[in-house]
Design a protein around this motif. Structure first.
Motif, PDB file in Angstrom:
ATOM      1  N   PRO A 115      75.874  26.769  40.432  1.00 19.41           N
ATOM      2  CA  PRO A 115      75.264  25.508  40.900  1.00 19.41           C
ATOM      3  C   PRO A 115      75.951  24.927  42.125  1.00 19.41           C
ATOM      4  N   ALA A 116      77.283  24.912  42.167  1.00 12.84           N
ATOM      5  CA  ALA A 116      77.986  24.318  43.309  1.00 12.84           C
ATOM      6  C   ALA A 116      77.668  25.071  44.597  1.00 12.84           C
ATOM      7  N   GLY A 117      77.718  26.395  44.545  1.00  9.69           N
ATOM      8  CA  GLY A 117      77.435  27.196  45.730  1.00  9.69           C
ATOM      9  C   GLY A 117      75.983  27.095  46.169  1.00  9.69           C
ATOM     10  N   MET A 118      75.075  27.031  45.191  1.00  6.46           N
ATOM     11  CA  MET A 118      73.658  26.952  45.550  1.00  6.46           C
ATOM     12  C   MET A 118      73.307  25.593  46.139  1.00  6.46           C
ATOM     13  N   TYR A 119      73.865  24.530  45.567  1.00  6.77           N
ATOM     14  CA  TYR A 119      73.602  23.206  46.153  1.00  6.77           C
ATOM     15  C   TYR A 119      74.244  23.095  47.535  1.00  6.77           C
ATOM     16  N   ALA A 120      75.416  23.691  47.722  1.00  9.95           N
ATOM     17  CA  ALA A 120      76.049  23.664  49.044  1.00  9.95           C
ATOM     18  C   ALA A 120      75.189  24.429  50.051  1.00  9.95           C
ATOM     19  N   THR A 121      74.676  25.577  49.642  1.00  2.00           N
ATOM     20  CA  THR A 121      73.792  26.351  50.526  1.00  2.00           C
ATOM     21  C   THR A 121      72.544  25.555  50.887  1.00  2.00           C
ATOM     22  N   ARG A 122      71.974  24.910  49.882  1.00  2.00           N
ATOM     23  CA  ARG A 122      70.778  24.094  50.115  1.00  2.00           C
ATOM     24  C   ARG A 122      71.076  22.977  51.118  1.00  2.00           C
ATOM     25  N   GLU A 123      72.203  22.320  50.960  1.00  4.45           N
ATOM     26  CA  GLU A 123      72.546  21.239  51.876  1.00  4.45           C
ATOM     27  C   GLU A 123      72.745  21.768  53.293  1.00  4.45           C
ATOM     28  N   LEU A 124      73.381  22.930  53.422  1.00  2.66           N
ATOM     29  CA  LEU A 124      73.582  23.513  54.745  1.00  2.66           C
ATOM     30  C   LEU A 124      72.249  23.837  55.418  1.00  2.66           C
ATOM     31  N   LEU A 125      71.292  24.334  54.620  1.00  2.64           N
ATOM     32  CA  LEU A 125      69.980  24.655  55.179  1.00  2.64           C
ATOM     33  C   LEU A 125      69.237  23.398  55.597  1.00  2.64           C
ATOM     34  N   LEU A 126      69.383  22.345  54.778  1.00  2.31           N
ATOM     35  CA  LEU A 126      68.651  21.109  55.051  1.00  2.31           C
ATOM     36  C   LEU A 126      69.244  20.325  56.212  1.00  2.31           C
ATOM     37  N   ARG A 127      70.553  20.349  56.333  1.00  2.00           N
ATOM     38  CA  ARG A 127      71.224  19.426  57.256  1.00  2.00           C
ATOM     39  C   ARG A 127      71.766  20.070  58.521  1.00  2.00           C
ATOM     40  N   THR A 128      71.761  21.388  58.590  1.00  2.00           N
ATOM     41  CA  THR A 128      72.325  22.056  59.757  1.00  2.00           C
ATOM     42  C   THR A 128      71.417  23.195  60.188  1.00  2.00           C
ATOM     43  N   SER A 129      71.762  23.798  61.285  1.00  2.08           N
ATOM     44  CA  SER A 129      71.039  24.998  61.728  1.00  2.08           C
ATOM     45  C   SER A 129      71.868  26.249  61.445  1.00  2.08           C
ATOM     46  N   ALA A 130      72.842  26.129  60.571  1.00  2.00           N
ATOM     47  CA  ALA A 130      73.770  27.230  60.305  1.00  2.00           C
ATOM     48  C   ALA A 130      73.087  28.414  59.629  1.00  2.00           C
ATOM     49  N   GLU A 131      73.618  29.585  59.895  1.00  2.00           N
ATOM     50  CA  GLU A 131      73.245  30.783  59.140  1.00  2.00           C
ATOM     51  C   GLU A 131      74.264  30.936  58.022  1.00  2.00           C
ATOM     52  N   VAL A 132      73.769  31.083  56.800  1.00  2.00           N
ATOM     53  CA  VAL A 132      74.634  31.070  55.626  1.00  2.00           C
ATOM     54  C   VAL A 132      74.702  32.462  55.011  1.00  2.00           C
ATOM     55  N   THR A 133      75.908  32.947  54.832  1.00  2.00           N
ATOM     56  CA  THR A 133      76.121  34.159  54.043  1.00  2.00           C
ATOM     57  C   THR A 133      76.605  33.727  52.669  1.00  2.00           C
ATOM     58  N   LEU A 134      75.867  34.118  51.639  1.00  2.00           N
ATOM     59  CA  LEU A 134      76.174  33.717  50.263  1.00  2.00           C
ATOM     60  C   LEU A 134      76.598  34.950  49.467  1.00  2.00           C
ATOM     61  N   VAL A 135      77.773  34.899  48.852  1.00  2.00           N
ATOM     62  CA  VAL A 135      78.243  36.053  48.084  1.00  2.00           C
ATOM     63  C   VAL A 135      78.583  35.623  46.661  1.00  2.00           C
ATOM     64  N   ASP A 136      78.477  36.565  45.749  1.00  2.00           N
ATOM     65  CA  ASP A 136      78.901  36.350  44.369  1.00  2.00           C
ATOM     66  C   ASP A 136      79.306  37.699  43.810  1.00  2.00           C
ATOM     67  N   ARG A 137      80.281  37.677  42.917  1.00  3.08           N
ATOM     68  CA  ARG A 137      80.735  38.941  42.340  1.00  3.08           C
ATOM     69  C   ARG A 137      79.713  39.491  41.349  1.00  3.08           C
ATOM     70  N   LEU A 138      78.806  38.639  40.849  1.00  2.13           N
ATOM     71  CA  LEU A 138      77.754  39.084  39.945  1.00  2.13           C
ATOM     72  C   LEU A 138      76.480  39.402  40.735  1.00  2.13           C
ATOM     73  N   GLU A 139      75.499  39.981  40.032  1.00  2.00           N
ATOM     74  CA  GLU A 139      74.284  40.456  40.701  1.00  2.00           C
ATOM     75  C   GLU A 139      73.196  39.398  40.809  1.00  2.00           C
ATOM     76  N   HIS A 140      73.367  38.264  40.117  1.00  2.00           N
ATOM     77  CA  HIS A 140      72.302  37.266  40.094  1.00  2.00           C
ATOM     78  C   HIS A 140      72.860  35.884  40.402  1.00  2.00           C
ATOM     79  N   VAL A 141      72.004  35.021  40.943  1.00  2.00           N
ATOM     80  CA  VAL A 141      72.401  33.632  41.170  1.00  2.00           C
ATOM     81  C   VAL A 141      72.365  32.871  39.844  1.00  2.00           C
ATOM     82  N   GLY A 142      73.045  31.755  39.807  1.00  2.00           N
ATOM     83  CA  GLY A 142      72.951  30.888  38.631  1.00  2.00           C
ATOM     84  C   GLY A 142      74.292  30.501  38.041  1.00  2.00           C
TER      85      GLY A 142
END
Length: 415
Positions: A115-142
């Motif tokens: 949740p923390a990483g996904m909300y941070a990604t969402r905020e970056l998409l909404l508030r900036t023009s940044a390109e976001v690389t999102l990683v996780d050691r598991l295969e699925h979000v959540g």
């Protein structure tokens, strides 16, 4: 007729922002927000517009006539000692304001797809023009939603669908099953949202034979790599802890085959639980009921589900665990086949970042890591393991606001 919020509220606070009458509390910044308790709708000012229900990610906001009586009463009781707020006084809350992060796309790495990483990604998409690389050691979000929420709370897991939409955004590069250390150092900023999964320890003799909440919750939720708990033995188990996770463990341990099947719990998990023979759970609190961390709705759900098969004990301090059971500091022993500990979680150090071992967090100022410009934290590794899933939204907003502000300033607030 008003709306009411049920016991499965995730404190996302999306409803607070859209309520035209300021009827939903506690809101971000008010006492009680982020403590794990539900939000509530004031029936005296609710105008039945349904905006809260439309945006609620977990379907917790419902018309009062479709809500349980106890939920309607709980919403009203929260406001019983308060004067009704002026419905048009919107000065007490407001949506956060942002300035777009100019200068073209920037590269931001978000570590952790909970949740923390996904909300941070969402905020970056909404508030900036940044390109976001999102990683996780598991295969699925959540993260915590997928592998920490009890399987009999499926509505809470609905927010995963929102997270899955986020990773499909054009400016998101989603790299599942990836260790952030494997990536080249090519980012302008890094947001660490790795959570706090490690269970706290009681520090008693024999504790190494106990099952931790970290292990057991991961197992019954099917997290890849979670070990199967060996030698579950009835008829009695002891769960030490006074939070919602402890109540989840008790409820799952005492669920019969039919109930487990209705939750779509994997067959392998059902088989182990059925073979355990656990028929009774002692829920042990080291402090009193007035200091319990569980929500009243969670306690009511437990009692309604398992009845007198759960025994609540308070002011009981364990001293040792042996094959005979759990011994308390008054010399008595609770005979039991298994001991489970659910006394909270703590963060673990992150390579290259400072760490506060007492609080289990990375020291930070509004999300900016102290002494490491360009590095930020969000979620439990930022503020400690407390608060529901939705609390991460406000936390991520603060971190991204700090990141955006830092990009415009000469000195990061964490420097």
């Amino acid at each position: 007729m008003s709306y009411a919020i049920s016991g499965e509220c995730c404190s996302d606070a999306s409803c607070v922002a859209v309520c035209p009458m300021n009827s939903i509390h506690p809101s971000p910044g008010e006492p009680g927000f982020g403590t794990g308790a539900s939000l509530f709708i004031d029936p005296r000012t609710c105008i039945d517009c349904g905006a809260c229900a439309d945006i609620c990610p977990v379907d917790a906001a419902q018309p009062a006539d479709r809500s349980a009586v106890e939920d309607v009463q709980r919403n009203a009781a929260y406001f019983a000692e308060q004067e009704p707020l002026d419905a048009m006084d919107l000065d007490s809350w407001g949506e956060p304001s942002y300035e777009l992060w100019g200068g073209g796309p920037r590269r931001v790495l978000v570590v952790g797809a909970g949740p923390a990483g996904m909300y941070a990604t969402r905020e970056l998409l909404l508030r900036t023009s940044a390109e976001v690389t999102l990683v996780d050691r598991l295969e699925h979000v959540g993260g915590l939603v997928r592998y920490g929420v009890a399987p009999d709370h499926p509505s809470t897991k609905q927010i995963i669908r929102t997270f899955e939409r986020i990773v499909r955004h054009d400016r998101v590069r989603w790299l599942p099953g990836t260790d952030a250390g494997e990536l080249p150092d090519e980012f302008d900023a890094v947001v660490h949202a790795v959570g706090a999964r490690r269970s706290r320890r009681l520090g008693i003799v024999g504790e190494e034979a106990a099952r931790t909440a970290e292990e057991f919750v991961a197992w019954y939720n099917g997290r890849p790599g979670a070990p199967v708990p060996a030698d579950l033995a009835g008829p009695r188990a002891v769960v030490v802890g006074n939070g919602n996770v402890a109540l989840d463990l008790a409820r799952i341990l005492l669920s019969d085959e039919q109930r487990l099947r209705s939750m779509q719990v994997p067959a392998a998990v059902r088989d182990v639980l059925a073979a355990s023979g656990v028929k009774e759970v002692v829920l042990l609190g080291r402090r009193g009921p007035e200091e319990a961390a569980y929500t009243q709705s969670a306690l009511q759900e437990l009692l309604a589900t398992v009845g007198d098969r759960v025994e609540l004990r308070y002011h009981a301090r364990p001293t040792s665990w042996t094959p005979e059971g759990l011994t308390l500091d008054d010399g008595t022993t609770i005979a039991a086949g298994n001991l489970f500990t659910a006394i909270g979680f703590e963060g673990q150090p992150i390579d290259g970042l400072p760490f506060d071992p007492d609080r289990g967090i990375v020291p930070n100022v509004r999300g900016a890591v102290v002494g490491r410009p360009g590095h930020y934290v969000a979620g439990w590794i930022k503020h400690g393991a407390r608060g529901g899933i939705g609390v991460n939204k406000a936390c991520a907003q603060e971190t991204v606001m700090t990141l955006v502000s830092s990009s415009r300033a000469l000195v990061s607030p964490g420097s």
